[in-house]
Write a protein that holds these residues in place. Structure first.
Motif, short mmCIF file in Angstrom:
data_model
loop_
_atom_site.label_atom_id
_atom_site.label_comp_id
_atom_site.label_asym_id
_atom_site.label_seq_id
_atom_site.Cartn_x
_atom_site.Cartn_y
_atom_site.Cartn_z
N ASN A 56 0.84 -1.19 0.00
CA ASN A 56 0.00 0.00 0.00
C ASN A 56 0.88 1.24 0.00
OD1 ASN A 56 -2.49 -1.46 0.21
ND2 ASN A 56 -1.96 -1.85 2.35
N THR A 57 0.45 2.24 -0.75
CA THR A 57 1.27 3.44 -0.94
C THR A 57 0.53 4.70 -0.51
OG1 THR A 57 0.47 3.66 -3.21
CG2 THR A 57 2.49 2.39 -2.88
N ASN A 58 1.31 5.72 -0.20
CA ASN A 58 0.74 7.04 -0.02
C ASN A 58 1.75 8.06 -0.55
OD1 ASN A 58 2.04 6.38 2.78
ND2 ASN A 58 1.98 8.61 2.70
N TYR A 59 1.20 9.19 -1.01
CA TYR A 59 2.00 10.20 -1.70
C TYR A 59 1.68 11.59 -1.18
CZ TYR A 59 2.73 6.51 -5.16
OH TYR A 59 3.07 5.33 -5.78
N ALA A 60 2.66 12.46 -1.26
CA ALA A 60 2.40 13.88 -1.04
C ALA A 60 1.49 14.37 -2.16
CB ALA A 60 3.71 14.66 -1.05
N ASP A 61 0.62 15.30 -1.82
CA ASP A 61 -0.32 15.83 -2.83
C ASP A 61 0.42 16.39 -4.04
OD1 ASP A 61 -2.78 17.16 -0.47
OD2 ASP A 61 -2.50 15.15 -1.30
N SER A 62 1.59 16.95 -3.80
CA SER A 62 2.32 17.62 -4.88
C SER A 62 2.86 16.65 -5.93
CB SER A 62 3.47 18.44 -4.30
OG SER A 62 4.36 17.61 -3.57
N VAL A 63 2.91 15.36 -5.61
CA VAL A 63 3.49 14.40 -6.56
C VAL A 63 2.49 13.35 -7.02
CG1 VAL A 63 5.75 14.74 -5.49
CG2 VAL A 63 4.38 12.72 -4.90
N LYS A 64 1.28 13.37 -6.48
CA LYS A 64 0.27 12.38 -6.87
C LYS A 64 0.03 12.44 -8.37
CE LYS A 64 -2.35 11.95 -2.56
NZ LYS A 64 -3.61 12.28 -1.85
N GLY A 65 0.00 11.26 -8.97
CA GLY A 65 -0.24 11.18 -10.40
C GLY A 65 1.02 11.32 -11.24
N ARG A 66 2.13 11.73 -10.63
CA ARG A 66 3.39 11.89 -11.36
C ARG A 66 4.48 10.93 -10.88
NH1 ARG A 66 6.25 16.47 -10.94
NH2 ARG A 66 5.54 16.96 -8.84
N PHE A 67 4.48 10.64 -9.58
CA PHE A 67 5.50 9.76 -8.99
C PHE A 67 4.87 8.43 -8.61
CE2 PHE A 67 8.55 13.21 -7.10
CZ PHE A 67 8.58 13.85 -8.33
N THR A 68 5.67 7.37 -8.70
CA THR A 68 5.22 6.05 -8.29
C THR A 68 6.31 5.38 -7.46
OG1 THR A 68 3.90 5.79 -10.31
CG2 THR A 68 4.39 3.80 -9.05
N ILE A 69 5.95 4.94 -6.27
CA ILE A 69 6.89 4.22 -5.42
C ILE A 69 6.60 2.72 -5.55
CG2 ILE A 69 5.41 4.37 -3.36
CD1 ILE A 69 8.00 4.64 -1.68
N SER A 70 7.66 1.93 -5.58
CA SER A 70 7.49 0.49 -5.67
C SER A 70 8.64 -0.18 -4.91
CB SER A 70 7.46 0.02 -7.12
OG SER A 70 8.67 0.35 -7.78
N LEU A 80 11.63 4.91 -6.88
CA LEU A 80 10.74 6.05 -7.05
C LEU A 80 10.81 6.47 -8.51
CD1 LEU A 80 8.81 7.98 -5.53
CD2 LEU A 80 10.72 9.61 -5.42
N GLN A 81 9.77 6.16 -9.24
CA GLN A 81 9.66 6.59 -10.63
C GLN A 81 9.05 7.98 -10.65
OE1 GLN A 81 10.62 5.04 -13.59
NE2 GLN A 81 10.07 7.01 -14.51
N MET A 82 9.77 8.92 -11.22
CA MET A 82 9.32 10.32 -11.23
C MET A 82 9.12 10.76 -12.67
SD MET A 82 11.84 11.87 -8.27
CE MET A 82 13.29 11.73 -9.29
N ASN A 83 7.89 11.08 -13.00
CA ASN A 83 7.54 11.53 -14.34
C ASN A 83 7.07 12.98 -14.30
OD1 ASN A 83 8.05 8.90 -15.31
ND2 ASN A 83 5.93 8.30 -14.95
N THR A 84 7.06 13.60 -15.46
CA THR A 84 6.61 14.99 -15.60
C THR A 84 7.25 15.87 -14.53
OG1 THR A 84 4.47 13.98 -16.20
CG2 THR A 84 4.59 16.38 -16.15
N LEU A 85 8.55 15.76 -14.43
CA LEU A 85 9.27 16.51 -13.40
C LEU A 85 9.18 18.01 -13.66
CD1 LEU A 85 12.27 14.10 -13.02
CD2 LEU A 85 10.87 14.93 -11.12
N GLN A 86 9.11 18.74 -12.57
CA GLN A 86 9.01 20.19 -12.61
C GLN A 86 10.16 20.82 -11.81
OE1 GLN A 86 6.73 21.66 -14.58
NE2 GLN A 86 6.16 19.56 -15.12
#
Length: 114
Positions: A56-70, A80-86
């Motif tokens: 089970n995972t949880n994310y900071a609001d600022s990275v939801k939908g862009r980062f994936t932890i596995s 930590l897969q980080m997409n659409t980096l800003q």
């Protein structure tokens, strides 16, 4: 002793992707929640994402939908897969496990250019 070794940081343009890895040793990896934190210049360290032993995972609001932890329990590694980096994702990223006390890796620097 507990060791957490991060890798995968670097310089990337805005909109790009990076994958961070953290190799853990000295702990019963599969039995523990693993997490990624980050600390930007002049800011406090903040939780980015966490994954518990059940996956089970949880994310900071600022990275939801862009980062994936596995996690890969066979390899004692968390990713930590980080997409659409800003540019605001620029920080030192730290691997973390809490077993009574917090254990930290040395961190890996992620720099996102605009």
């Amino acid at each position: 002793q507990v060791q957490l070794v991060e890798s995968g940081g670097g310089l990337v343009q805005a909109g790009g992707s990076l994958r961070l890895s953290c190799a853990a040793s000295g702990i019963p990896f599969s039995m523990n929640t693993m997490a990624w934190y980050r600390q930007a210049p002049g800011k406090e360290r903040e939780l980015v994402a966490a994954i518990n032993p059940s996956g089970n995972t949880n994310y900071a609001d600022s990275v939801k939908g862009r980062f994936t932890i596995s996690r890969d329990n066979g390899e004692n590694t968390v990713y930590l897969q980080m997409n659409t980096l800003q540019p605001e994702d620029t920080a030192v990223y730290y691997c973390n496990v809490r077993i009574g006390i917090h254990y930290w890796g040395k961190g890996t620097l992620v720099t996102v250019s605009s």
